[in-house]
Design a protein around this motif. Structure first.
Motif, PDB file in Angstrom:
ATOM      1  N   ARG A 180      47.512  13.166   8.375  1.00 30.49           N
ATOM      2  CA  ARG A 180      46.254  12.647   8.891  1.00 30.49           C
ATOM      3  C   ARG A 180      45.230  12.387   7.775  1.00 30.49           C
ATOM      4  O   ARG A 180      45.087  13.188   6.861  1.00 30.49           O
ATOM      5  N   GLY A 181      44.582  11.245   7.867  1.00 29.31           N
ATOM      6  CA  GLY A 181      43.482  10.931   6.947  1.00 29.31           C
ATOM      7  C   GLY A 181      43.930  10.579   5.535  1.00 29.31           C
ATOM      8  O   GLY A 181      43.115  10.442   4.637  1.00 29.31           O
ATOM      9  N   LEU A 182      45.241  10.420   5.327  1.00 27.38           N
ATOM     10  CA  LEU A 182      45.720  10.137   3.969  1.00 27.38           C
ATOM     11  C   LEU A 182      46.425   8.783   3.909  1.00 27.38           C
ATOM     12  O   LEU A 182      47.629   8.691   4.129  1.00 27.38           O
ATOM     13  N   ARG A 183      45.634   7.760   3.661  1.00 31.39           N
ATOM     14  CA  ARG A 183      46.192   6.420   3.557  1.00 31.39           C
ATOM     15  C   ARG A 183      45.425   5.699   2.461  1.00 31.39           C
ATOM     16  O   ARG A 183      44.196   5.696   2.489  1.00 31.39           O
ATOM     17  N   ALA A 184      46.141   5.117   1.516  1.00 28.07           N
ATOM     18  CA  ALA A 184      45.476   4.350   0.456  1.00 28.07           C
ATOM     19  C   ALA A 184      45.926   2.899   0.581  1.00 28.07           C
ATOM     20  O   ALA A 184      47.116   2.627   0.741  1.00 28.07           O
ATOM     21  N   ASN A 185      44.995   1.972   0.532  1.00 24.66           N
ATOM     22  CA  ASN A 185      45.329   0.552   0.713  1.00 24.66           C
ATOM     23  C   ASN A 185      44.868  -0.271  -0.477  1.00 24.66           C
ATOM     24  O   ASN A 185      43.872   0.067  -1.124  1.00 24.66           O
ATOM     25  N   CYS A 186      45.571  -1.371  -0.717  1.00 24.32           N
ATOM     26  CA  CYS A 186      45.081  -2.361  -1.685  1.00 24.32           C
ATOM     27  C   CYS A 186      45.392  -3.736  -1.094  1.00 24.32           C
ATOM     28  O   CYS A 186      46.550  -4.100  -0.906  1.00 24.32           O
ATOM     29  N   MET A 187      44.338  -4.467  -0.767  1.00 21.08           N
ATOM     30  CA  MET A 187      44.477  -5.781  -0.123  1.00 21.08           C
ATOM     31  C   MET A 187      43.741  -6.810  -0.973  1.00 21.08           C
ATOM     32  O   MET A 187      42.576  -6.595  -1.330  1.00 21.08           O
ATOM     33  N   ARG A 188      44.419  -7.889  -1.305  1.00 20.94           N
ATOM     34  CA  ARG A 188      43.803  -8.944  -2.120  1.00 20.94           C
ATOM     35  C   ARG A 188      44.292 -10.308  -1.640  1.00 20.94           C
ATOM     36  O   ARG A 188      45.174 -10.387  -0.792  1.00 20.94           O
ATOM     37  N   HIS A 189      43.756 -11.359  -2.281  1.00 22.22           N
ATOM     38  CA  HIS A 189      44.246 -12.716  -2.004  1.00 22.22           C
ATOM     39  C   HIS A 189      45.158 -13.131  -3.154  1.00 22.22           C
ATOM     40  O   HIS A 189      44.771 -13.038  -4.322  1.00 22.22           O
ATOM     41  N   ALA A 190      46.392 -13.558  -2.835  1.00 21.75           N
ATOM     42  CA  ALA A 190      47.294 -14.047  -3.891  1.00 21.75           C
ATOM     43  C   ALA A 190      48.297 -15.019  -3.286  1.00 21.75           C
ATOM     44  O   ALA A 190      48.705 -14.868  -2.130  1.00 21.75           O
ATOM     45  N   LYS A 354      58.129  16.518   1.985  1.00 22.19           N
ATOM     46  CA  LYS A 354      56.958  15.618   1.935  1.00 22.19           C
ATOM     47  C   LYS A 354      57.468  14.266   1.429  1.00 22.19           C
ATOM     48  O   LYS A 354      58.065  14.175   0.354  1.00 22.19           O
ATOM     49  N   ILE A 355      57.235  13.225   2.240  1.00 19.59           N
ATOM     50  CA  ILE A 355      57.760  11.888   1.915  1.00 19.59           C
ATOM     51  C   ILE A 355      56.592  10.942   1.651  1.00 19.59           C
ATOM     52  O   ILE A 355      55.695  10.803   2.486  1.00 19.59           O
ATOM     53  N   CYS A 356      56.617  10.293   0.499  1.00 19.97           N
ATOM     54  CA  CYS A 356      55.586   9.295   0.174  1.00 19.97           C
ATOM     55  C   CYS A 356      56.148   7.913   0.521  1.00 19.97           C
ATOM     56  O   CYS A 356      57.315   7.628   0.242  1.00 19.97           O
ATOM     57  N   VAL A 357      55.329   7.071   1.142  1.00 22.20           N
ATOM     58  CA  VAL A 357      55.792   5.733   1.555  1.00 22.20           C
ATOM     59  C   VAL A 357      54.881   4.675   0.918  1.00 22.20           C
ATOM     60  O   VAL A 357      53.654   4.746   1.063  1.00 22.20           O
ATOM     61  N   PHE A 358      55.500   3.694   0.239  1.00 20.06           N
ATOM     62  CA  PHE A 358      54.720   2.582  -0.321  1.00 20.06           C
ATOM     63  C   PHE A 358      55.195   1.279   0.316  1.00 20.06           C
ATOM     64  O   PHE A 358      56.360   0.900   0.195  1.00 20.06           O
ATOM     65  N   SER A 359      54.275   0.605   1.007  1.00 18.77           N
ATOM     66  CA  SER A 359      54.600  -0.644   1.696  1.00 18.77           C
ATOM     67  C   SER A 359      53.844  -1.793   1.030  1.00 18.77           C
ATOM     68  O   SER A 359      52.632  -1.703   0.817  1.00 18.77           O
ATOM     69  N   TYR A 360      54.575  -2.860   0.691  1.00 17.66           N
ATOM     70  CA  TYR A 360      53.930  -4.033   0.084  1.00 17.66           C
ATOM     71  C   TYR A 360      54.351  -5.309   0.810  1.00 17.66           C
ATOM     72  O   TYR A 360      55.533  -5.492   1.113  1.00 17.66           O
ATOM     73  N   GLY A 361      53.399  -6.169   1.070  1.00 14.26           N
ATOM     74  CA  GLY A 361      53.696  -7.505   1.601  1.00 14.26           C
ATOM     75  C   GLY A 361      52.945  -8.527   0.776  1.00 14.26           C
ATOM     76  O   GLY A 361      51.741  -8.373   0.519  1.00 14.26           O
ATOM     77  N   SER A 362      53.654  -9.567   0.358  1.00  9.79           N
ATOM     78  CA  SER A 362      53.020 -10.591  -0.484  1.00  9.79           C
ATOM     79  C   SER A 362      51.807 -11.174   0.221  1.00  9.79           C
ATOM     80  O   SER A 362      51.694 -11.133   1.441  1.00  9.79           O
ATOM     81  N   GLY A 363      50.943 -11.685  -0.593  1.00 12.89           N
ATOM     82  CA  GLY A 363      49.803 -12.379   0.006  1.00 12.89           C
ATOM     83  C   GLY A 363      48.388 -11.929  -0.355  1.00 12.89           C
ATOM     84  O   GLY A 363      47.519 -12.750  -0.383  1.00 12.89           O
ATOM     85  N   PHE A 364      47.985 -10.624  -0.671  1.00  9.65           N
ATOM     86  CA  PHE A 364      48.862  -9.484  -0.568  1.00  9.65           C
ATOM     87  C   PHE A 364      48.211  -8.299   0.127  1.00  9.65           C
ATOM     88  O   PHE A 364      46.989  -8.158   0.077  1.00  9.65           O
ATOM     89  N   CYS A 365      49.025  -7.507   0.808  1.00 10.89           N
ATOM     90  CA  CYS A 365      48.582  -6.309   1.526  1.00 10.89           C
ATOM     91  C   CYS A 365      49.514  -5.154   1.161  1.00 10.89           C
ATOM     92  O   CYS A 365      50.727  -5.350   1.107  1.00 10.89           O
ATOM     93  N   SER A 366      48.930  -3.978   0.919  1.00  9.16           N
ATOM     94  CA  SER A 366      49.783  -2.834   0.568  1.00  9.16           C
ATOM     95  C   SER A 366      49.123  -1.535   0.998  1.00  9.16           C
ATOM     96  O   SER A 366      47.893  -1.459   1.089  1.00  9.16           O
ATOM     97  N   SER A 367      49.951  -0.542   1.275  1.00 12.07           N
ATOM     98  CA  SER A 367      49.439   0.791   1.625  1.00 12.07           C
ATOM     99  C   SER A 367      50.391   1.850   1.119  1.00 12.07           C
ATOM    100  O   SER A 367      51.598   1.627   1.035  1.00 12.07           O
ATOM    101  N   MET A 368      49.805   3.015   0.811  1.00 17.09           N
ATOM    102  CA  MET A 368      50.610   4.206   0.523  1.00 17.09           C
ATOM    103  C   MET A 368      50.137   5.300   1.468  1.00 17.09           C
ATOM    104  O   MET A 368      48.941   5.470   1.682  1.00 17.09           O
ATOM    105  N   TYR A 369      51.091   5.987   2.070  1.00 18.83           N
ATOM    106  CA  TYR A 369      50.749   7.098   2.959  1.00 18.83           C
ATOM    107  C   TYR A 369      51.859   8.125   2.870  1.00 18.83           C
ATOM    108  O   TYR A 369      52.840   7.928   2.115  1.00 18.83           O
ATOM    109  N   SER A 370      51.727   9.233   3.600  1.00 21.19           N
ATOM    110  CA  SER A 370      52.782  10.251   3.505  1.00 21.19           C
ATOM    111  C   SER A 370      53.145  10.811   4.866  1.00 21.19           C
ATOM    112  O   SER A 370      52.369  10.750   5.818  1.00 21.19           O
TER     113      SER A 370
END
Ligand code: ACO
Length: 451
Positions: A180-190, A354-370
């Protein structure tokens, strides 16, 4: 009051019953031996013939999950689809899936489709979690379906294709709990990968740019995830040692190994000079490096791949089974990593992980959570046992030659917008319980049957 332990209660993965060997594809494409198998780290590539499309992939995986886990359509209150494979510019794939629910008179089901390259599945999952944690939640499950047919035009990107689908059942008291409460995002235009030509199934890809975008998203998400943990627990410094498993979106397995090495590099940069241990001697000279200037620095990459090899083999390699055998499924990719990880070791060794998950989609949108794997009695054994078919079905697939594979892709290319259309491929080799396209009528309406 939050519902307790919101997370994953069941998982189902589906991949097509045919594949092409990457080794044979190297020879057929006339590239140097090892380019796809060692350079990209890919073994086999799954693909769809003209019997399967995004609707059939989603129908198959959804029906299989409901069946395998004995879930009634009445138990589902939210249904989300994440995909970047667009057949209809207006009608959602979710609406197609309603055929599985309407027959039980279940129409009170929220959710539609979410699209942003390989990130759509994660956005759909976040919507599902938000619903379960909201005032609109009525005690039913949310079901997330992520699927894609990942095909590239002939050329350097083609061996990084794949196809498949994942269904994820979300609810409280789960064995795989979202922290809970642990999500890091990076969203940009590409413009690194996009699909502007609506007549074609193929994307426009800027290969090198997409790799740089992926790595820069990873850098940002990891640093931000560390900061967010620090805010919750000021005494804790997140490093690779904080996780038992690290799962990445996998465009191809070699990029995942490089990404793991990059996290090791970031850990090293975050280590104050007096605390740098002897194990870092071969790479000590890189301590003053600026992250954003190192995406394609061979010496740093090589040094940290070497240094992090054992950790990579332990924490990430097991999650790459489906990625190396099926390829990049796009939206399901990182969740195929979760499936692969769960079936890689005895259940007793998963408990408390404890599992770390990194999701990336071009364009671009990304998140890391656990995700935290709950203790015994939470249904973990049920989830993992239900996935026992995965290795068996991978082995039962049917090998297709590169010549045949290329013909099948050409057939899709010619016919992807032709109506009326009746598929030419045979259903003989499909797995039992697979939906297939019967026809597309003159008004572009598609009908399906199940093997
Ligand atoms: N033996 C071993 N390794 C070899 C051999 C060989 N015979 N030949 C080449 N290699 C290595 C190369 O050195 C290179 O390694 P490196 O990455 O460590 O430099 C690797 O194989 C790939 O070779 P390249 O020449 O770089 O490949 P190319 O430029 O032809 O294509 C690319 C690679 C850009 C990844 C292409 O497949 C592509 O565009 N794919 C789609 C985009 C993509 O997946 N992007 C990732 C993030 S976005 C997303 O998820 C869609």
């Amino acid at each position: 009051m939050w519902p307790k332990d919101v997370g994953i209660r069941a998982l189902e993965v589906y991949f097509p019953a045919q594949y092409v060997e990457q080794k044979e594809l190297e020879e057929y494409d006339g590239v140097s031996s090892g380019k796809y198998t060692i350079g990209l780290g890919q073994t086999r590539m799954g693909f769809c013939n003209d019997l399967e499309d995004i609707n059939s992939l989603c129908l198959t995986v959804t029906h299989r999950l409901l069946e395998r886990h004995d879930i009634s359509p009445r138990d589902i209150g939210r249904l989300e689809v994440g995909t970047e494979t667009i057949l209809d510019k207006s009608k959602s794939v979710k609406s197609v899936l309603m055929q599985l629910f309407e027959s039980c008179e279940c129409t009170d089901i929220e959710g539609i489709d979410t699209t942003n390259a390989c990130y759509g599945g994660t956005a759909a999952l976040f919507n599902a979690i938000a619903w379960v944690e909201s005032s609109y939640w009525d005690g039913r499950y949310a079901l997330v379906v992520a699927a894609d047919n990942a095909v590239y035009a002939a050329g350097s990107a083609r061996p990084t294709g794949g196809a498949g689908a994942i269904a994820i059942l979300v609810g409280p008291d789960a064995p795989l709990v979202f922290d809970r409460g642990l999500r890091a995002n990076c969203m940009r235009h590409a413009y690194d990968f996009y699909k502007p030509d609506l007549r074609s199934e193929y994307p426009v890809v800027e290969g090198k740019v997409s790799i740089e975008c992926y790595l820069s998203a990873l850098d940002s998400c990891y640093q931000l995830y560390r900061d967010k943990v620090k805010k919750q627990r000021p005494d804790e410094d997140v490093t690779l040692a904080s996780f038992d498993a690290i799962l990445f979106h996998s465009p191809y397995c070699k990029l995942v190994q490089k990404s793991f090495a990059r996290l090791a590099f970031i850990d090293f940069l975050n280590t104050p000079v007096p605390q740098i241990s002897a194990k870092y001697d071969p790479v000590k000279k890189f301590h003053a490096s600026k992250l954003e200037q190192t995406y394609f620095d061979r010496d740093i990459e090589k040094g940290f791949i070497e240094l992090s090899k054992a950790d990579f083999q332990q924490k990430t390699q097991p999650s790459l089974l489906l990625a190396s055998q099926v390829g990049n499924m796009y939206t399901p990719s990182v969740y195929s990593g979760l499936v692969s990880f769960l079936i890689s070791k005895p259940i007793s060794e998963l408990i408390g992980n404890k599992i770390c998950v990194f999701s990336y989609g071009s364009g671009f949108c990304s998140s890391m959570y656990s995700i935290t794997v709950a203790r015994e009695g939470s249904g973990l054994t049920k989830i993992v046992d239900a996935l026992s078919y995965v290795k068996k079905e991978l082995a039962e697939r049917h090998c297709v030659s590169p010549v045949e594979y290329t013909k099948i892709l050409a057939l899709r290319e010619q016919n992807c917008h032709v109506v009326p259309y009746v598929p030419q491929s045979s259903t003989d080799n499909m797995f039992p319980g697979t939906y297939f396209l019967v026809k597309v009528d003159e008004k572009y309406r598609r009908s399906y049957k199940r093997t």
